[in-house]
Structures are given as structure tokens and as C-alpha cells.
Motif scaffolding. Sequence first.
Motif, PDB file in Angstrom:
ATOM      1  N   SER A 191       0.842  -1.195   0.000  1.00  0.00           N
ATOM      2  CA  SER A 191       0.000   0.000   0.000  1.00  0.00           C
ATOM      3  C   SER A 191       0.880   1.250   0.000  1.00  0.00           C
ATOM      4  CB  SER A 191      -0.904  -0.027   1.242  1.00  0.00           C
ATOM      5  OG  SER A 191      -0.094   0.048   2.409  1.00  0.00           O
ATOM      6  N   PHE A 192       0.411   2.330   0.640  1.00  0.00           N
ATOM      7  CA  PHE A 192       1.225   3.532   0.805  1.00  0.00           C
ATOM      8  C   PHE A 192       2.136   3.428   2.040  1.00  0.00           C
ATOM      9  CE2 PHE A 192      -2.294   6.105  -1.458  1.00  0.00           C
ATOM     10  CZ  PHE A 192      -1.609   6.077  -2.666  1.00  0.00           C
ATOM     11  N   ALA A 193       2.247   2.232   2.638  1.00  0.00           N
ATOM     12  CA  ALA A 193       3.205   2.026   3.733  1.00  0.00           C
ATOM     13  C   ALA A 193       4.607   2.305   3.219  1.00  0.00           C
ATOM     14  CB  ALA A 193       3.099   0.595   4.258  1.00  0.00           C
ATOM     15  N   ASP A 194       5.565   2.492   4.134  1.00  0.00           N
ATOM     16  CA  ASP A 194       6.917   2.858   3.703  1.00  0.00           C
ATOM     17  C   ASP A 194       7.507   1.869   2.709  1.00  0.00           C
ATOM     18  OD1 ASP A 194       7.067   5.252   4.999  1.00  0.00           O
ATOM     19  OD2 ASP A 194       8.310   4.552   6.656  1.00  0.00           O
ATOM     20  N   GLY A 195       7.304   0.564   2.938  1.00  0.00           N
ATOM     21  CA  GLY A 195       7.908  -0.363   1.991  1.00  0.00           C
ATOM     22  C   GLY A 195       7.403  -1.790   2.026  1.00  0.00           C
ATOM     23  N   TYR A 196       6.708  -2.170   3.121  1.00  0.00           N
ATOM     24  CA  TYR A 196       6.318  -3.565   3.293  1.00  0.00           C
ATOM     25  C   TYR A 196       4.879  -3.650   3.797  1.00  0.00           C
ATOM     26  CZ  TYR A 196      11.246  -4.110   2.618  1.00  0.00           C
ATOM     27  OH  TYR A 196      12.494  -4.041   2.068  1.00  0.00           O
ATOM     28  N   PRO A 197       4.185  -4.755   3.501  1.00  0.00           N
ATOM     29  CA  PRO A 197       2.766  -4.849   3.849  1.00  0.00           C
ATOM     30  C   PRO A 197       2.467  -4.838   5.344  1.00  0.00           C
ATOM     31  CG  PRO A 197       3.335  -6.443   2.140  1.00  0.00           C
ATOM     32  CD  PRO A 197       4.614  -5.877   2.638  1.00  0.00           C
ATOM     33  N   CYS A 198       3.342  -5.438   6.172  1.00  0.00           N
ATOM     34  CA  CYS A 198       3.049  -5.537   7.605  1.00  0.00           C
ATOM     35  C   CYS A 198       4.324  -5.402   8.432  1.00  0.00           C
ATOM     36  CB  CYS A 198       2.397  -6.875   7.943  1.00  0.00           C
ATOM     37  SG  CYS A 198       0.783  -7.136   7.168  1.00  0.00           S
ATOM     38  N   LEU A 199       4.146  -4.973   9.689  1.00  0.00           N
ATOM     39  CA  LEU A 199       5.254  -4.801  10.626  1.00  0.00           C
ATOM     40  C   LEU A 199       4.928  -5.507  11.937  1.00  0.00           C
ATOM     41  CD1 LEU A 199       7.937  -3.387  11.507  1.00  0.00           C
ATOM     42  CD2 LEU A 199       6.535  -1.453  12.222  1.00  0.00           C
ATOM     43  N   LEU A 200       5.896  -6.272  12.444  1.00  0.00           N
ATOM     44  CA  LEU A 200       5.743  -7.077  13.657  1.00  0.00           C
ATOM     45  C   LEU A 200       6.736  -6.620  14.717  1.00  0.00           C
ATOM     46  CD1 LEU A 200       4.637  -9.911  14.900  1.00  0.00           C
ATOM     47  CD2 LEU A 200       6.831 -10.804  14.080  1.00  0.00           C
ATOM     48  N   ILE A 201       6.251  -6.495  15.972  1.00  0.00           N
ATOM     49  CA  ILE A 201       7.130  -6.172  17.111  1.00  0.00           C
ATOM     50  C   ILE A 201       6.705  -7.016  18.305  1.00  0.00           C
ATOM     51  CG2 ILE A 201       7.922  -4.396  18.726  1.00  0.00           C
ATOM     52  CD1 ILE A 201       7.412  -2.294  16.595  1.00  0.00           C
ATOM     53  N   GLY A 202       7.681  -7.548  19.031  1.00  0.00           N
ATOM     54  CA  GLY A 202       7.403  -8.274  20.262  1.00  0.00           C
ATOM     55  C   GLY A 202       7.206  -7.311  21.430  1.00  0.00           C
TER      56      GLY A 202
ATOM     57  N   SER B 228       6.593 -14.407   6.117  1.00  0.00           N
ATOM     58  CA  SER B 228       8.053 -14.489   6.114  1.00  0.00           C
ATOM     59  C   SER B 228       8.618 -13.122   6.459  1.00  0.00           C
ATOM     60  CB  SER B 228       8.580 -14.952   4.748  1.00  0.00           C
ATOM     61  OG  SER B 228       8.195 -14.045   3.729  1.00  0.00           O
ATOM     62  N   VAL B 229       9.770 -13.113   7.103  1.00  0.00           N
ATOM     63  CA  VAL B 229      10.421 -11.855   7.475  1.00  0.00           C
ATOM     64  C   VAL B 229      11.233 -11.355   6.287  1.00  0.00           C
ATOM     65  CG1 VAL B 229      12.167 -10.798   8.953  1.00  0.00           C
ATOM     66  CG2 VAL B 229      10.452 -12.336   9.940  1.00  0.00           C
ATOM     67  N   ALA B 230      10.976 -10.118   5.869  1.00  0.00           N
ATOM     68  CA  ALA B 230      11.713  -9.526   4.746  1.00  0.00           C
ATOM     69  C   ALA B 230      13.025  -8.927   5.221  1.00  0.00           C
ATOM     70  CB  ALA B 230      10.864  -8.463   4.061  1.00  0.00           C
ATOM     71  N   LYS B 231      12.940  -8.056   6.242  1.00  0.00           N
ATOM     72  CA  LYS B 231      14.134  -7.383   6.766  1.00  0.00           C
ATOM     73  C   LYS B 231      13.777  -6.654   8.048  1.00  0.00           C
ATOM     74  CE  LYS B 231      15.524  -3.462   4.925  1.00  0.00           C
ATOM     75  NZ  LYS B 231      15.144  -2.449   5.945  1.00  0.00           N
TER      76      LYS B 231
ATOM     77  N   ARG C 151      14.998 -13.288  15.040  1.00  0.00           N
ATOM     78  CA  ARG C 151      15.386 -14.648  14.655  1.00  0.00           C
ATOM     79  C   ARG C 151      14.313 -15.371  13.864  1.00  0.00           C
ATOM     80  NH1 ARG C 151      15.969 -17.369  19.821  1.00  0.00           N
ATOM     81  NH2 ARG C 151      16.464 -19.167  18.517  1.00  0.00           N
ATOM     82  N   PHE C 152      13.113 -14.773  13.770  1.00  0.00           N
ATOM     83  CA  PHE C 152      12.055 -15.411  12.986  1.00  0.00           C
ATOM     84  C   PHE C 152      12.417 -15.382  11.500  1.00  0.00           C
ATOM     85  CE2 PHE C 152       8.384 -14.003  16.053  1.00  0.00           C
ATOM     86  CZ  PHE C 152       8.954 -14.747  17.066  1.00  0.00           C
ATOM     87  N   GLU C 153      12.118 -16.476  10.810  1.00  0.00           N
ATOM     88  CA  GLU C 153      12.279 -16.511   9.352  1.00  0.00           C
ATOM     89  C   GLU C 153      10.913 -16.684   8.678  1.00  0.00           C
ATOM     90  OE1 GLU C 153      15.678 -18.185   6.599  1.00  0.00           O
ATOM     91  OE2 GLU C 153      14.397 -19.838   7.329  1.00  0.00           O
ATOM     92  N   THR C 154      10.212 -17.759   9.017  1.00  0.00           N
ATOM     93  CA  THR C 154       8.832 -17.942   8.571  1.00  0.00           C
ATOM     94  C   THR C 154       7.978 -18.350   9.770  1.00  0.00           C
ATOM     95  OG1 THR C 154       9.171 -20.257   7.969  1.00  0.00           O
ATOM     96  CG2 THR C 154       9.500 -18.623   6.235  1.00  0.00           C
ATOM     97  N   PHE C 155       6.730 -17.933   9.758  1.00  0.00           N
ATOM     98  CA  PHE C 155       5.851 -18.255  10.885  1.00  0.00           C
ATOM     99  C   PHE C 155       4.393 -18.082  10.464  1.00  0.00           C
ATOM    100  CE2 PHE C 155       6.914 -13.784  11.087  1.00  0.00           C
ATOM    101  CZ  PHE C 155       5.687 -13.156  11.308  1.00  0.00           C
ATOM    102  N   TYR C 156       3.536 -18.733  11.206  1.00  0.00           N
ATOM    103  CA  TYR C 156       2.098 -18.562  11.019  1.00  0.00           C
ATOM    104  C   TYR C 156       1.545 -17.642  12.095  1.00  0.00           C
ATOM    105  CZ  TYR C 156       1.630 -22.414   7.670  1.00  0.00           C
ATOM    106  OH  TYR C 156       1.717 -23.216   6.560  1.00  0.00           O
TER     107      TYR C 156
ATOM    108  N   ASN D 236       9.911  -6.215   9.232  1.00  0.00           N
ATOM    109  CA  ASN D 236       9.004  -6.068   8.106  1.00  0.00           C
ATOM    110  C   ASN D 236       8.650  -7.446   7.553  1.00  0.00           C
ATOM    111  OD1 ASN D 236       8.833  -3.106   7.719  1.00  0.00           O
ATOM    112  ND2 ASN D 236      11.041  -3.279   7.396  1.00  0.00           N
ATOM    113  N   LEU D 237       7.379  -7.629   7.217  1.00  0.00           N
ATOM    114  CA  LEU D 237       6.882  -8.948   6.832  1.00  0.00           C
ATOM    115  C   LEU D 237       6.337  -8.983   5.410  1.00  0.00           C
ATOM    116  CD1 LEU D 237       4.751  -9.788  10.017  1.00  0.00           C
ATOM    117  CD2 LEU D 237       7.214 -10.141   9.673  1.00  0.00           C
ATOM    118  N   LEU D 238       6.352 -10.199   4.850  1.00  0.00           N
ATOM    119  CA  LEU D 238       5.680 -10.499   3.597  1.00  0.00           C
ATOM    120  C   LEU D 238       4.707 -11.653   3.833  1.00  0.00           C
ATOM    121  CD1 LEU D 238       8.805 -10.502   1.232  1.00  0.00           C
ATOM    122  CD2 LEU D 238       7.142  -8.650   1.517  1.00  0.00           C
ATOM    123  N   HIS D 239       3.701 -11.764   2.968  1.00  0.00           N
ATOM    124  CA  HIS D 239       2.763 -12.875   3.054  1.00  0.00           C
ATOM    125  C   HIS D 239       2.302 -13.206   1.641  1.00  0.00           C
ATOM    126  CE1 HIS D 239       0.278  -9.271   2.916  1.00  0.00           C
ATOM    127  NE2 HIS D 239      -0.694 -10.014   2.406  1.00  0.00           N
ATOM    128  N   GLN D 240       1.797 -14.407   1.445  1.00  0.00           N
ATOM    129  CA  GLN D 240       1.395 -14.824   0.105  1.00  0.00           C
ATOM    130  C   GLN D 240      -0.107 -14.999  -0.050  1.00  0.00           C
ATOM    131  OE1 GLN D 240       3.581 -14.700  -2.172  1.00  0.00           O
ATOM    132  NE2 GLN D 240       5.351 -14.531  -0.839  1.00  0.00           N
TER     133      GLN D 240
END
Length: 271
Positions: A147-158, A206-209, A194-199, A249-253
Motif C-alpha cells: 500500500s502507501f506504507a513505507d515499503g512492506y505490507p506488515c510490521l511485527l514487534i514483540g 516471512s520476514v523480509a528485513k 530470529r524469525f524466518e517464517t511463521f504462522y 518487516n513482513l511479507l505474506h502470500q
Amino acid sequence: MNTFFLSELHIYPIKSLGGISLKKAQLEEKGLQYDRRWMLVDEEGMFITQRKYFELALLAVNINDGRLIISHKTNTSQSISFDLQEDNGIHIPVVIWNDAAVGIEVNSEVSNWFSDFLKFSVKLVKMPVSEKRMVDPKYASNNEVVSFADGYPCLLIGQSSLDGLNEKLESPIKMDRFRPNFVFTGGEPHIEDRFETFYIGETLFSVAKPCARCVLITIDQQTGEKGQEPLRTLAGYRTIDKKIMFGQNLLHQEAGIISVGDELKVVTWKM
């Protein structure tokens, strides 16, 4: 064995304005439904954010009965709303960072309201459904769009990451400084590194960066005032390749429904 659960779910319909906390949300191709689907631009079409205009933090956003409502957090007489489907139909070029994209002005009344608030001419634009703004191919895995987000569809924080930061600060801060879509509980600070892929629920991510942070996190989202923290403290222990990192930053399919309380199940870990 760590167990992780989704504790918060947020969308930010208008880029750089207040967020909305949800219990459940639809995940679409470009990210969560309504997340960063609108954006303020100047007369040249360049995007407008809190990084320069701190006062945008004072504008709250809500969705009710098919309308998007913008209101001032302290001066409740300042408000405007429009139908979620509304636009004037005219495509105009817009720029987010180095990306050229297309937006459609909602209407002149809404644009004038924001222009009066900011004291210079802006337009509120909506991203057309047909617009395909691509994720940086350096990090994309399957031609993902955003979308108009900075660069990635979703952001995750613990939550632990914020708790660990707050232990180092004189005055604790809220998670809203970091504008995440997903917050989860469990594990040590920055375990998300340390996450790479997760549900989350039934949806695979998947974690982009890592997310590089800027001056925006120094703006109090309740007052619009800028300080030095937490950027100064984070620089001391979260600088990687000369950038201050916090969150992933996250990606999803696939599309899906995401709900607070969903378990976050890690499939693969970064080595």
C-alpha cells in the motif's frame, strides 16, 4: 519452548496519522484491509509524514458505518469524515520515497480541511485497487505489492522488545511510537530478529528485513511533541549497519483473517 500469541492488531488508514486498534482484521494482498490506503501529498505529489509535520500525530482516525472519520485529539470540534469508497476518479502521480505510484483525490473538501490544518496546500489521496506498487525486489520473494506504507505490507514487534527498551528509558514510551501492525507476547526482547517464517493463525508470513527507525519514533503520539528518545537509547544497542533497527518487516502470500489471541507459530528460524 516459547509460546507466542498475538496481543495487539493495528491499522493506520491514513499514512502518518493515528492508528486504529482492532480485535480482528482481513489480510489482503497489500496488507491489512484499509491500512495505509490513504495518504497526504503536497502540490508536487510528494508524500507528507510526521517526520517533518509532527502535528499529524494529533489527528485520530476511526472507521464507523462505512465512513473514515478524522478528528483532532484535543480539539474535538475539528473533525471531518468521508465515505470509504469516495474519490473524485482522477488519477494523479504521487511519490513515496523513491517509488512513483498513483493516487486518487478523495474530494476537495477533505483536502481543504487538511490544508487548513497544516497551513499549506495538500491533497488526501486514496490508492486505487488496481495500483500495483511493488515491494523492493531485493527483499520480495514473489512479486509482492504494498500500500502507501513505507515499503512492506506488515510490521511485527514483540512486546518484550518494548519492555526491554522501557527498562533503559527514564520515561517509558508506548508501542504506538513504532506503528506496528502486529504485537505479540512471549520470548525475550527482539526474539523476532530470529524469525524466518511463521504462522499467525492460518496465515504464513516471512520476514523480509528488520525495520530501520527514524525521527518519527521520537514524537509523542498523544501530544505531537518531539524529544530525543527513544532514538538516542536505541542507537546504543540496536544499531546494525549504521541503522537503528526495531521490529521486523513482513511479507505474506495469501489473504486471511488475523485475530488478537491467535497463536504465532514459528516454522523456521534464522541461523
